[in-house]
Design a protein around this motif. Structure first.
Motif, PDB file in Angstrom:
ATOM      1  N   CYS A  92      68.023  39.561  39.473  1.00 41.57           N
ATOM      2  CA  CYS A  92      68.091  40.796  40.239  1.00 41.57           C
ATOM      3  C   CYS A  92      68.931  40.564  41.486  1.00 41.57           C
ATOM      4  O   CYS A  92      68.952  39.466  42.034  1.00 41.57           O
ATOM      5  N   LEU A  93      69.555  41.602  41.945  1.00 40.11           N
ATOM      6  CA  LEU A  93      70.289  41.572  43.196  1.00 40.11           C
ATOM      7  C   LEU A  93      69.489  42.417  44.172  1.00 40.11           C
ATOM      8  O   LEU A  93      69.306  43.618  43.945  1.00 40.11           O
ATOM      9  N   TRP A  94      68.990  41.754  45.235  1.00 44.91           N
ATOM     10  CA  TRP A  94      68.153  42.511  46.155  1.00 44.91           C
ATOM     11  C   TRP A  94      68.098  41.871  47.526  1.00 44.91           C
ATOM     12  O   TRP A  94      68.653  40.815  47.768  1.00 44.91           O
ATOM     13  N   ASP A  95      67.361  42.515  48.394  1.00 45.34           N
ATOM     14  CA  ASP A  95      67.140  42.043  49.760  1.00 45.34           C
ATOM     15  C   ASP A  95      65.905  41.150  49.741  1.00 45.34           C
ATOM     16  O   ASP A  95      64.788  41.630  49.579  1.00 45.34           O
ATOM     17  N   SER A  96      66.097  39.863  49.909  1.00 44.29           N
ATOM     18  CA  SER A  96      64.970  38.921  49.800  1.00 44.29           C
ATOM     19  C   SER A  96      63.942  39.095  50.916  1.00 44.29           C
ATOM     20  O   SER A  96      62.828  38.593  50.812  1.00 44.29           O
ATOM     21  N   LYS A  97      64.290  39.822  51.946  1.00 45.60           N
ATOM     22  CA  LYS A  97      63.343  40.056  53.047  1.00 45.60           C
ATOM     23  C   LYS A  97      62.309  41.134  52.695  1.00 45.60           C
ATOM     24  O   LYS A  97      61.145  41.020  53.056  1.00 45.60           O
ATOM     25  N   ASN A  98      62.732  42.162  51.966  1.00 44.81           N
ATOM     26  CA  ASN A  98      61.847  43.304  51.702  1.00 44.81           C
ATOM     27  C   ASN A  98      61.501  43.518  50.235  1.00 44.81           C
ATOM     28  O   ASN A  98      60.546  44.215  49.929  1.00 44.81           O
ATOM     29  N   ASP A  99      62.286  42.964  49.320  1.00 44.81           N
ATOM     30  CA  ASP A  99      62.033  43.135  47.899  1.00 44.81           C
ATOM     31  C   ASP A  99      61.260  41.932  47.372  1.00 44.81           C
ATOM     32  O   ASP A  99      61.440  40.817  47.849  1.00 44.81           O
ATOM     33  N   HIS A 100      60.408  42.167  46.383  1.00 44.23           N
ATOM     34  CA  HIS A 100      59.563  41.104  45.852  1.00 44.23           C
ATOM     35  C   HIS A 100      59.405  41.271  44.339  1.00 44.23           C
ATOM     36  O   HIS A 100      59.633  42.341  43.795  1.00 44.23           O
ATOM     37  N   TYR A 101      58.967  40.193  43.726  1.00 42.94           N
ATOM     38  CA  TYR A 101      58.523  40.287  42.342  1.00 42.94           C
ATOM     39  C   TYR A 101      57.245  39.466  42.228  1.00 42.94           C
ATOM     40  O   TYR A 101      57.039  38.494  42.950  1.00 42.94           O
ATOM     41  N   VAL A 102      56.374  39.901  41.343  1.00 42.99           N
ATOM     42  CA  VAL A 102      55.104  39.221  41.114  1.00 42.99           C
ATOM     43  C   VAL A 102      54.924  39.114  39.612  1.00 42.99           C
ATOM     44  O   VAL A 102      55.164  40.073  38.880  1.00 42.99           O
ATOM     45  N   SER A 103      54.495  37.941  39.158  1.00 46.70           N
ATOM     46  CA  SER A 103      54.290  37.721  37.739  1.00 46.70           C
ATOM     47  C   SER A 103      52.884  37.181  37.513  1.00 46.70           C
ATOM     48  O   SER A 103      52.392  36.373  38.294  1.00 46.70           O
ATOM     49  N   VAL A 114      52.634  38.306  29.522  1.00 47.37           N
ATOM     50  CA  VAL A 114      53.247  38.094  30.828  1.00 47.37           C
ATOM     51  C   VAL A 114      53.591  39.462  31.399  1.00 47.37           C
ATOM     52  O   VAL A 114      54.288  40.257  30.749  1.00 47.37           O
ATOM     53  N   ALA A 115      53.070  39.749  32.578  1.00 45.67           N
ATOM     54  CA  ALA A 115      53.384  41.000  33.274  1.00 45.67           C
ATOM     55  C   ALA A 115      54.163  40.646  34.528  1.00 45.67           C
ATOM     56  O   ALA A 115      53.770  39.751  35.281  1.00 45.67           O
ATOM     57  N   THR A 116      55.265  41.352  34.751  1.00 47.22           N
ATOM     58  CA  THR A 116      56.077  41.135  35.937  1.00 47.22           C
ATOM     59  C   THR A 116      56.312  42.478  36.608  1.00 47.22           C
ATOM     60  O   THR A 116      56.677  43.451  35.946  1.00 47.22           O
ATOM     61  N   ALA A 117      56.081  42.507  37.913  1.00 47.93           N
ATOM     62  CA  ALA A 117      56.323  43.718  38.695  1.00 47.93           C
ATOM     63  C   ALA A 117      57.447  43.432  39.685  1.00 47.93           C
ATOM     64  O   ALA A 117      57.414  42.425  40.396  1.00 47.93           O
ATOM     65  N   PHE A 118      58.429  44.301  39.704  1.00 45.56           N
ATOM     66  CA  PHE A 118      59.529  44.217  40.661  1.00 45.56           C
ATOM     67  C   PHE A 118      59.295  45.309  41.703  1.00 45.56           C
ATOM     68  O   PHE A 118      59.193  46.481  41.352  1.00 45.56           O
ATOM     69  N   LEU A 119      59.208  44.911  42.952  1.00 49.06           N
ATOM     70  CA  LEU A 119      58.923  45.832  44.053  1.00 49.06           C
ATOM     71  C   LEU A 119      60.171  45.909  44.919  1.00 49.06           C
ATOM     72  O   LEU A 119      60.420  45.023  45.732  1.00 49.06           O
TER      73      LEU A 119
END
Length: 123
Positions: A92-103, A114-119
């Protein structure tokens, strides 16, 4: 004639209430456990529906955490557990300060999930 200097002010674009990763992980773990704990075997047609159901539930749980301006994308993968190794990746291309992912993962005798959420914060 004197020139006036015009300064534009932009609204604060930082998230006021970011996600707490531990809360997101707990919600995902609970959704996976609730839907998959009682499964006795891997049935391909049923698992496709389960993937969609779990993804929708996780997205709804995260949306109910009331974090405005976040785009929530949830991906769920369920497979037959026959002792194989599995790697799931994403770019993913994102802002590492405000964007997150959780698996979060779920493993039983017969299935793995496996569940992954991209925030992703929308500016």
């Amino acid at each position: 004639m004197a020139t006036k200097k015009v300064v534009a002010t932009l609204p604060n674009t930082a998230p006021a209430k970011p996600f707490k990763i531990s809360e997101v992980k707990n919600a995902m773990k609970e959704a996976l456990r609730t839907h998959l704990q009682s499964e006795k075997g891997y049935k391909q047609d049923e698992m496709a529906k389960k993937c969609k159901t779990i993804a929708e539930e996780v997205r709804k749980l995260l949306r109910n955490m009331n974090k405005p301006r976040y785009k929530i994308v949830v991906q769920v993968t369920i497979g037959h557990n026959i002792g194989q190794g599995v790697r799931i990746g994403a770019k993913c291309l994102w802002d590492s300060k405000n964007d997150h992912y959780v698996s979060e993962t779920f493993v039983s005798e017969n299935i793995y999930a496996v569940a992954t959420a991209f925030l992703v914060y929308l500016y």
